[in-house]
Design a protein around this motif. Structure first.
Motif, PDB file in Angstrom:
ATOM      1  N   GLY A 143       0.789  -1.220   0.000  1.00 38.33           N
ATOM      2  CA  GLY A 143       0.000   0.000   0.000  1.00 38.33           C
ATOM      3  C   GLY A 143       0.822   1.271   0.000  1.00 38.33           C
ATOM      4  N   ALA A 144       2.085   1.177   0.351  1.00 37.38           N
ATOM      5  CA  ALA A 144       2.931   2.370   0.378  1.00 37.38           C
ATOM      6  C   ALA A 144       3.188   2.872  -1.038  1.00 37.38           C
ATOM      7  N   ARG A 145       3.380   4.171  -1.169  1.00 36.39           N
ATOM      8  CA  ARG A 145       3.684   4.777  -2.456  1.00 36.39           C
ATOM      9  C   ARG A 145       4.966   5.572  -2.345  1.00 36.39           C
ATOM     10  N   ALA A 146       5.783   5.500  -3.372  1.00 43.65           N
ATOM     11  CA  ALA A 146       7.061   6.220  -3.378  1.00 43.65           C
ATOM     12  C   ALA A 146       7.351   6.723  -4.779  1.00 43.65           C
ATOM     13  N   ILE A 147       7.900   7.917  -4.858  1.00 44.03           N
ATOM     14  CA  ILE A 147       8.435   8.457  -6.104  1.00 44.03           C
ATOM     15  C   ILE A 147       9.927   8.617  -5.903  1.00 44.03           C
ATOM     16  N   ILE A 148      10.717   7.996  -6.768  1.00 41.96           N
ATOM     17  CA  ILE A 148      12.163   8.076  -6.629  1.00 41.96           C
ATOM     18  C   ILE A 148      12.770   8.579  -7.937  1.00 41.96           C
ATOM     19  N   LEU A 149      13.791   9.397  -7.788  1.00 42.98           N
ATOM     20  CA  LEU A 149      14.544   9.875  -8.939  1.00 42.98           C
ATOM     21  C   LEU A 149      15.785   9.013  -9.078  1.00 42.98           C
ATOM     22  N   VAL A 150      16.005   8.476 -10.270  1.00 44.64           N
ATOM     23  CA  VAL A 150      17.151   7.609 -10.504  1.00 44.64           C
ATOM     24  C   VAL A 150      17.982   8.139 -11.664  1.00 44.64           C
ATOM     25  N   ARG A 151      19.178   7.620 -11.771  1.00 48.60           N
ATOM     26  CA  ARG A 151      20.169   8.151 -12.706  1.00 48.60           C
ATOM     27  C   ARG A 151      19.810   7.883 -14.161  1.00 48.60           C
ATOM     28  N   ASP A 152      19.416   6.635 -14.472  1.00 50.04           N
ATOM     29  CA  ASP A 152      19.187   6.269 -15.866  1.00 50.04           C
ATOM     30  C   ASP A 152      18.381   4.983 -15.941  1.00 50.04           C
ATOM     31  N   GLY A 153      18.285   4.441 -17.157  1.00 52.06           N
ATOM     32  CA  GLY A 153      17.516   3.223 -17.361  1.00 52.06           C
ATOM     33  C   GLY A 153      18.065   2.029 -16.608  1.00 52.06           C
ATOM     34  N   ASP A 154      19.388   1.911 -16.536  1.00 48.39           N
ATOM     35  CA  ASP A 154      19.984   0.802 -15.782  1.00 48.39           C
ATOM     36  C   ASP A 154      19.586   0.877 -14.313  1.00 48.39           C
ATOM     37  N   ALA A 155      19.616   2.084 -13.749  1.00 52.01           N
ATOM     38  CA  ALA A 155      19.228   2.250 -12.347  1.00 52.01           C
ATOM     39  C   ALA A 155      17.749   1.932 -12.153  1.00 52.01           C
ATOM     40  N   ALA A 156      16.922   2.265 -13.126  1.00 52.21           N
ATOM     41  CA  ALA A 156      15.499   1.945 -13.042  1.00 52.21           C
ATOM     42  C   ALA A 156      15.281   0.436 -13.014  1.00 52.21           C
ATOM     43  N   ARG A 157      16.003  -0.285 -13.863  1.00 47.74           N
ATOM     44  CA  ARG A 157      15.895  -1.750 -13.876  1.00 47.74           C
ATOM     45  C   ARG A 157      16.420  -2.349 -12.574  1.00 47.74           C
ATOM     46  N   ASP A 158      17.498  -1.772 -12.048  1.00 48.13           N
ATOM     47  CA  ASP A 158      18.032  -2.252 -10.772  1.00 48.13           C
ATOM     48  C   ASP A 158      17.020  -2.048  -9.650  1.00 48.13           C
ATOM     49  N   ALA A 159      16.304  -0.924  -9.681  1.00 43.94           N
ATOM     50  CA  ALA A 159      15.303  -0.654  -8.655  1.00 43.94           C
ATOM     51  C   ALA A 159      14.172  -1.678  -8.713  1.00 43.94           C
ATOM     52  N   ALA A 160      13.708  -1.990  -9.906  1.00 42.37           N
ATOM     53  CA  ALA A 160      12.649  -2.987 -10.052  1.00 42.37           C
ATOM     54  C   ALA A 160      13.117  -4.350  -9.553  1.00 42.37           C
ATOM     55  N   ARG A 161      14.359  -4.684  -9.871  1.00 45.17           N
ATOM     56  CA  ARG A 161      14.917  -5.964  -9.424  1.00 45.17           C
ATOM     57  C   ARG A 161      15.036  -5.999  -7.897  1.00 45.17           C
ATOM     58  N   TYR A 162      15.468  -4.882  -7.306  1.00 42.31           N
ATOM     59  CA  TYR A 162      15.612  -4.835  -5.850  1.00 42.31           C
ATOM     60  C   TYR A 162      14.255  -5.010  -5.166  1.00 42.31           C
ATOM     61  N   VAL A 163      13.249  -4.297  -5.643  1.00 44.30           N
ATOM     62  CA  VAL A 163      11.907  -4.415  -5.060  1.00 44.30           C
ATOM     63  C   VAL A 163      11.398  -5.850  -5.170  1.00 44.30           C
ATOM     64  N   THR A 164      11.652  -6.479  -6.307  1.00 38.59           N
ATOM     65  CA  THR A 164      11.237  -7.868  -6.505  1.00 38.59           C
ATOM     66  C   THR A 164      11.974  -8.804  -5.566  1.00 38.59           C
ATOM     67  N   ASP A 165      13.288  -8.599  -5.427  1.00 39.64           N
ATOM     68  CA  ASP A 165      14.094  -9.459  -4.563  1.00 39.64           C
ATOM     69  C   ASP A 165      13.676  -9.370  -3.097  1.00 39.64           C
ATOM     70  N   GLN A 166      13.093  -8.257  -2.709  1.00 41.55           N
ATOM     71  CA  GLN A 166      12.640  -8.099  -1.329  1.00 41.55           C
ATOM     72  C   GLN A 166      11.250  -8.701  -1.086  1.00 41.55           C
ATOM     73  N   GLY A 167      10.678  -9.319  -2.118  1.00 44.83           N
ATOM     74  CA  GLY A 167       9.385  -9.980  -1.964  1.00 44.83           C
ATOM     75  C   GLY A 167       8.202  -9.134  -2.375  1.00 44.83           C
ATOM     76  N   PHE A 168       8.466  -8.042  -3.114  1.00 43.95           N
ATOM     77  CA  PHE A 168       7.391  -7.153  -3.520  1.00 43.95           C
ATOM     78  C   PHE A 168       7.319  -7.026  -5.040  1.00 43.95           C
ATOM     79  N   GLY A 169       7.470  -8.153  -5.708  1.00 44.43           N
ATOM     80  CA  GLY A 169       7.428  -8.176  -7.159  1.00 44.43           C
ATOM     81  C   GLY A 169       6.077  -7.806  -7.747  1.00 44.43           C
ATOM     82  N   GLU A 170       5.013  -7.859  -6.946  1.00 42.38           N
ATOM     83  CA  GLU A 170       3.690  -7.469  -7.419  1.00 42.38           C
ATOM     84  C   GLU A 170       3.512  -5.961  -7.482  1.00 42.38           C
ATOM     85  N   SER A 171       4.485  -5.213  -6.962  1.00 41.85           N
ATOM     86  CA  SER A 171       4.377  -3.748  -6.944  1.00 41.85           C
ATOM     87  C   SER A 171       4.217  -3.203  -8.350  1.00 41.85           C
TER      88      SER A 171
END
Length: 400
Positions: A143-171
């Protein structure tokens, strides 16, 4: 305070370039002797009559040259709102209030919230251009919402992977590119299905958290399983009582002496984003463990100093609270009594008879509260259960 005669104008510029600038910003550009900014920001403007300079990388390398132009009209270009995860606040620290004026435009956070219909006051906003993605860890909860500024596309993909690895892949992750300009593009997908490979800068990610990952509690005394340790750690119940006695407040600094796994210092940092903590640990392996625990829980602002107290305490910024979890001695206490300022809160825990006797003596001399904590847990006893006692803990807390 009104600016009397500013020589520096900090102008926020959006992806729509000159079209989004105020009259005051345009006037400052017309009358500047020198303009400095990132290449992307300079490219958004039409040809300029004055001298133009690209801001160097790393950012700090350009501050001295900027300050050398004191007294001449200078415009500094920055992204959106320069005072929200931007360059404005960094530069303003070097100037008096009458030397500069700022003209922001809507930044990425405001534009992203406007596109998605999110309330900013209910949304975590993080700038992660040069910060680790683990800073997301404390806010990952369904239910939490966050807006994050990232460096580039690679960082965006890393963020998605990190969220998934923490058990929140449905985000649900929305990728917002070049907001406010002709190149604006918004796409969304689940974190676990993130496959966008053509993301362009500047980019923001909006994350609506969902999933069954572990949620980091916001109460003192989080489960011991959140920390790696070698067995020498202030356990959850004792840690909760310790944090209660330390009473973290916004903006305060903690000294954690004999930090071990760093659990107390990390929970101090979790109490508020403006708190600071320095962990002192003489064992290199434990110092490394404290650093790793802090990084994993998004508390990379923990400073870990290797060495033995009290010698290692020299030249460190004075704290508002001190915790002694290891290395308790007369020499250490004498050093603290001599150096710490009135009002500093001091908490010490002891489990040995010798340390307990020492705390009894200093309590008699300096007052405060002396408390003995006896904890027992239910454990198998044959075919039934019984109480298994832990070593009793003696805690002394005092305000100097």
């Amino acid at each position: 305070m009104a600016n009397r005669n500013p020589w520096l104008t900090i102008i926020g510029i959006g992806e729509d370039g000159p079209a989004g600038l105020s009259t005051a910003s345009r006037d400052a550009l017309d009358h500047a002797d020198h303009i400095v900014g990132a290449p992307r920001h300079i490219a958004l403007l039409p040809p300029l009559a004055c001298s133009v300079e690209r801001w160097p990388v790393p950012f700090d390398a350009g501050i001295e040259a900027l300050l050398a132009r004191r007294g001449t009209p200078v415009v500094m270009l920055a992204s959106g709102d320069p005072f929200w995860f931007g360059a404005g606040g960094t530069i303003a620290r070097h100037l008096s209030p009458d030397e500069w004026v700022g003209h922001p435009v809507p930044g990425s956070f405001s534009l992203a919230a406007a596109r998605l219909g999110w309330r900013l006051e209910d949304t975590e906003c993080l700038g992660l251009h040069a910060a680790p993605l683990t800073r997301l860890r404390p806010i990952l909860a369904p239910g939490a919402r966050a807006i994050i500024l990232v460096r580039d596309g690679d960082a965006a993909r890393d963020a998605a992977r990190y969220v998934t690895d923490q058990g929140f892949g449905e985000s649900r992750i929305s990728v917002l590119e070049a907001l406010g300009g002709p190149r604006e593009r918004i796409r969304s997908c689940a974190a676990s299905a993130f496959t966008f490979d053509d993301i362009t800068h500047p980019v923001a990610l909006a994350i609506h958290v969902a999933g069954e990952g572990a949620v980091l509690p916001h109460a003192s005394g989080i489960d011991d399983q959140w920390f790696a340790h070698d067995g020498q750690m202030t356990r959850r119940p004792a840690r909760a009582l310790t944090l209660s006695a330390l009473a973290p407040r916004p903006g305060e600094t903690l000294w954690d002496i004999g930090a071990g796994s760093g659990s107390v210092a990390i929970e101090w940092l979790l109490a508020h984003r403006s708190t600071r903590a320095i962990a002192f640990e003489r064992d290199p392996d434990r110092a490394a463990c404290a650093k790793a625990n802090a990084a994993a829980l998004g508390m990379d602002r923990l400073s870990v100093v290797e060495g033995k107290a009290p010698a290692i305490l020299t030249d460190q910024p004075l704290p508002q609270a001190v915790f002694i979890g290891g290395g308790l001695s007369n020499a250490l206490l004498d050093h603290l009594f001599d150096r710490l300022t009135p009002g500093t809160r001091l908490v010490a825990n002891a489990v040995t008879l010798e340390s307990e006797a020492l705390l009894g003596t200093v309590h008699q001399r300096h007052g405060g509260e002396l408390m003995r904590i006896d904890l027992s847990r239910a454990a198998p006893l044959g075919s039934r259960r019984g109480w298994r006692s832990a070593y009793p803990l003696v805690q002394w807390s005092v305000t100097l």
